[in-house]
Scaffold this motif. Structure first.
Motif, PDB file in Angstrom:
ATOM      1  N   ARG A 160     -10.382  12.847 -48.642  1.00 57.68           N
ATOM      2  CA  ARG A 160     -10.384  11.433 -48.974  1.00 57.68           C
ATOM      3  C   ARG A 160     -10.629  10.581 -47.730  1.00 57.68           C
ATOM      4  N   ALA A 161     -11.119   9.380 -47.936  1.00 56.29           N
ATOM      5  CA  ALA A 161     -11.424   8.490 -46.822  1.00 56.29           C
ATOM      6  C   ALA A 161     -10.351   7.425 -46.692  1.00 56.29           C
ATOM      7  N   TYR A 162      -9.935   7.182 -45.467  1.00 57.07           N
ATOM      8  CA  TYR A 162      -8.962   6.139 -45.183  1.00 57.07           C
ATOM      9  C   TYR A 162      -9.676   4.921 -44.613  1.00 57.07           C
ATOM     10  N   GLY A 163      -9.092   3.766 -44.845  1.00 65.95           N
ATOM     11  CA  GLY A 163      -9.697   2.549 -44.340  1.00 65.95           C
ATOM     12  C   GLY A 163      -8.679   1.436 -44.246  1.00 65.95           C
ATOM     13  N   VAL A 164      -9.177   0.212 -44.087  1.00 66.01           N
ATOM     14  CA  VAL A 164      -8.284  -0.928 -43.895  1.00 66.01           C
ATOM     15  C   VAL A 164      -8.972  -2.188 -44.417  1.00 66.01           C
ATOM     16  N   SER A 165      -8.175  -3.083 -44.981  1.00 68.62           N
ATOM     17  CA  SER A 165      -8.647  -4.402 -45.384  1.00 68.62           C
ATOM     18  C   SER A 165      -8.079  -5.413 -44.402  1.00 68.62           C
ATOM     19  N   PHE A 166      -8.892  -6.384 -44.000  1.00 68.60           N
ATOM     20  CA  PHE A 166      -8.454  -7.303 -42.956  1.00 68.60           C
ATOM     21  C   PHE A 166      -9.243  -8.599 -43.042  1.00 68.60           C
ATOM     22  N   SER A 167      -8.755  -9.608 -42.365  1.00 69.60           N
ATOM     23  CA  SER A 167      -9.491 -10.861 -42.201  1.00 69.60           C
ATOM     24  C   SER A 167      -9.971 -10.942 -40.757  1.00 69.60           C
ATOM     25  N   LEU A 168     -11.013 -11.695 -40.525  1.00 73.85           N
ATOM     26  CA  LEU A 168     -11.504 -11.841 -39.155  1.00 73.85           C
ATOM     27  C   LEU A 168     -10.451 -12.483 -38.266  1.00 73.85           C
ATOM     28  N   SER A 169      -9.675 -13.426 -38.811  1.00 76.17           N
ATOM     29  CA  SER A 169      -8.632 -14.065 -38.009  1.00 76.17           C
ATOM     30  C   SER A 169      -7.552 -13.057 -37.658  1.00 76.17           C
ATOM     31  N   LYS A 214     -23.324   0.875 -38.011  1.00 70.04           N
ATOM     32  CA  LYS A 214     -24.683   1.428 -37.958  1.00 70.04           C
ATOM     33  C   LYS A 214     -24.877   2.479 -36.860  1.00 70.04           C
ATOM     34  N   SER A 215     -23.829   2.758 -36.077  1.00 63.03           N
ATOM     35  CA  SER A 215     -23.908   3.825 -35.067  1.00 63.03           C
ATOM     36  C   SER A 215     -23.399   5.123 -35.693  1.00 63.03           C
ATOM     37  N   ILE A 265     -19.666   5.450 -37.562  1.00 63.80           N
ATOM     38  CA  ILE A 265     -18.279   5.325 -37.097  1.00 63.80           C
ATOM     39  C   ILE A 265     -17.441   4.590 -38.141  1.00 63.80           C
ATOM     40  N   LEU A 266     -18.020   3.577 -38.774  1.00 62.98           N
ATOM     41  CA  LEU A 266     -17.422   2.945 -39.957  1.00 62.98           C
ATOM     42  C   LEU A 266     -18.402   3.162 -41.110  1.00 62.98           C
ATOM     43  N   PRO A 267     -18.248   4.229 -41.886  1.00 59.43           N
ATOM     44  CA  PRO A 267     -19.230   4.561 -42.924  1.00 59.43           C
ATOM     45  C   PRO A 267     -19.416   3.470 -43.963  1.00 59.43           C
ATOM     46  N   PHE A 325     -13.019   4.576 -42.317  1.00 58.83           N
ATOM     47  CA  PHE A 325     -13.125   5.240 -41.019  1.00 58.83           C
ATOM     48  C   PHE A 325     -14.008   6.487 -41.090  1.00 58.83           C
ATOM     49  N   HIS A 326     -14.428   6.931 -39.914  1.00 58.47           N
ATOM     50  CA  HIS A 326     -15.220   8.151 -39.796  1.00 58.47           C
ATOM     51  C   HIS A 326     -14.453   9.326 -40.416  1.00 58.47           C
ATOM     52  N   PRO A 327     -15.153  10.271 -41.070  1.00 58.72           N
ATOM     53  CA  PRO A 327     -14.482  11.405 -41.711  1.00 58.72           C
ATOM     54  C   PRO A 327     -13.517  12.159 -40.796  1.00 58.72           C
ATOM     55  N   LEU A 328     -13.823  12.232 -39.492  1.00 60.56           N
ATOM     56  CA  LEU A 328     -12.941  12.954 -38.580  1.00 60.56           C
ATOM     57  C   LEU A 328     -11.573  12.280 -38.491  1.00 60.56           C
ATOM     58  N   ILE A 329     -11.549  10.952 -38.482  1.00 61.93           N
ATOM     59  CA  ILE A 329     -10.276  10.232 -38.440  1.00 61.93           C
ATOM     60  C   ILE A 329      -9.545  10.385 -39.767  1.00 61.93           C
TER      61      ILE A 329
END
Length: 283
Positions: free
Chosen positions: A54-63, A90-91, A107-109, A132-136
């Motif tokens: 499974r993929a982990y991630g985060v929701s955030f605001s620019l502020s 895109k990297s 790096i951020l799929p 996040f990247h699959p490795l993380i």
């Protein structure tokens, strides 16, 4: 590891042109802060029966991202943060083990910018989400993601210092007053590609200065040097013995305790769910 640069479109003198960007210090700091935000907000103990991929991630605001960066004394404008996010998205980072591709992804799929309320991309209130990247994700899922004090990384001012800090924090698990972390200049270059000067003597000098910078920041207490000589007694390499500060050693010990508790709670939860499943099967 193979890193492919991001290709971004920019207007130069009224014309749209392609520019290539490798992740720099800003991008590294942004990724670190995003992972920290995710670890602070996410539920640590998910159902062990869920797919380990499974993929982990985060929701955030620019502020929120800007404030988190500023708290680490790495202030960036909203425009700079948006560009950093796009560079990370895109990297592509590819890992090969013995010549065989093990993992490959940006790096951020996944990167989302919510604009349903008419937000502009650089609006401080605009909501974003990233994966996040699959490795993380794999490391978090298997409970092998090493936790450490992010300030040890955010206080650095060069990619070489950042990389050396990462190596100390993630690899020196038994760091103590009696057991330093030992690394040679050539090992460091092979690991991260930094300080790869045509004149090795220049690289070695810079390598020593990078280690001294970590001492200034309070990560290390002392550094011992051992010259490695070759043909005609010329210095071919240098090995540094890096001794952690008292604060760092305390943080590492606390990390061991937390890691053990996490695994104990994870195993207990796994057994509970297994018992629950067996109970359902009997019914």
């Amino acid at each position: 590891m193979v890193l492919t640069p991001a290709q971004l479109q920019k207007k130069v003198k009224g014309k749209l042109v392609s520019q290539f960007h490798y992740p720099g210090l800003t991008e590294e700091f942004v990724e670190l802060v995003l992972v920290q935000m995710s670890m602070e907000e996410a539920k640590l103990f998910d159902d062990p029966n869920l797919n380990s991929g499974r993929a982990y991630g985060v929701s955030f605001s620019l502020s929120g991202l800007k404030n988190a960066m500023s708290a680490q004394k790495k202030t960036r404008s909203y425009t700079e943060l948006v560009q950093a996010l796009n560079v990370l998205h895109k990297s592509n980072l590819e890992l090969r083990v013995n010549g065989v591709k093990s993992a490959s992804a940006p790096i951020l799929p996944e990167l989302y910018s919510y604009a349903e309320r008419g937000y502009k991309k650089t609006d401080p209130s605009a909501r974003w989400a990233a994966r996040f990247h699959p490795l993380i994700s794999m490391a978090i899922s298997s409970r092998n993601y090493r936790q450490y004090n992010i300030e040890r990384l955010m206080c650095t001012n060069s990619k070489a210092a950042l990389n050396l800090s990462k190596m100390v924090l993630t690899q020196a698990r038994n760091l103590s007053d009696e057991h330093p972390y030992r690394i040679t200049y050539q090992e460091f270059v092979r690991h991260c590609g930094e300080l790869n000067y045509s004149r090795r003597s220049d690289g070695i000098r810079k390598f020593i200065n990078v280690a001294k910078a970590l001492k200034t920041h309070g990560t290390l207490s002392r550094i011992e040097e051992r010259k490695i000589r070759g043909w005609r007694n010329r210095v071919e390499d240098i090995e540094l013995s890096l001794y952690g500060s008292k604060e760092l050693i305390q943080e590492i010990k606390a990390g061991h305790v937390k890691e053990r508790l996490v695994m104990e709670r994870y195993e207990a939860e796994k057994k509970r769910l297994e018992r629950q499943e067996r109970s359902r099967a009997k019914k």
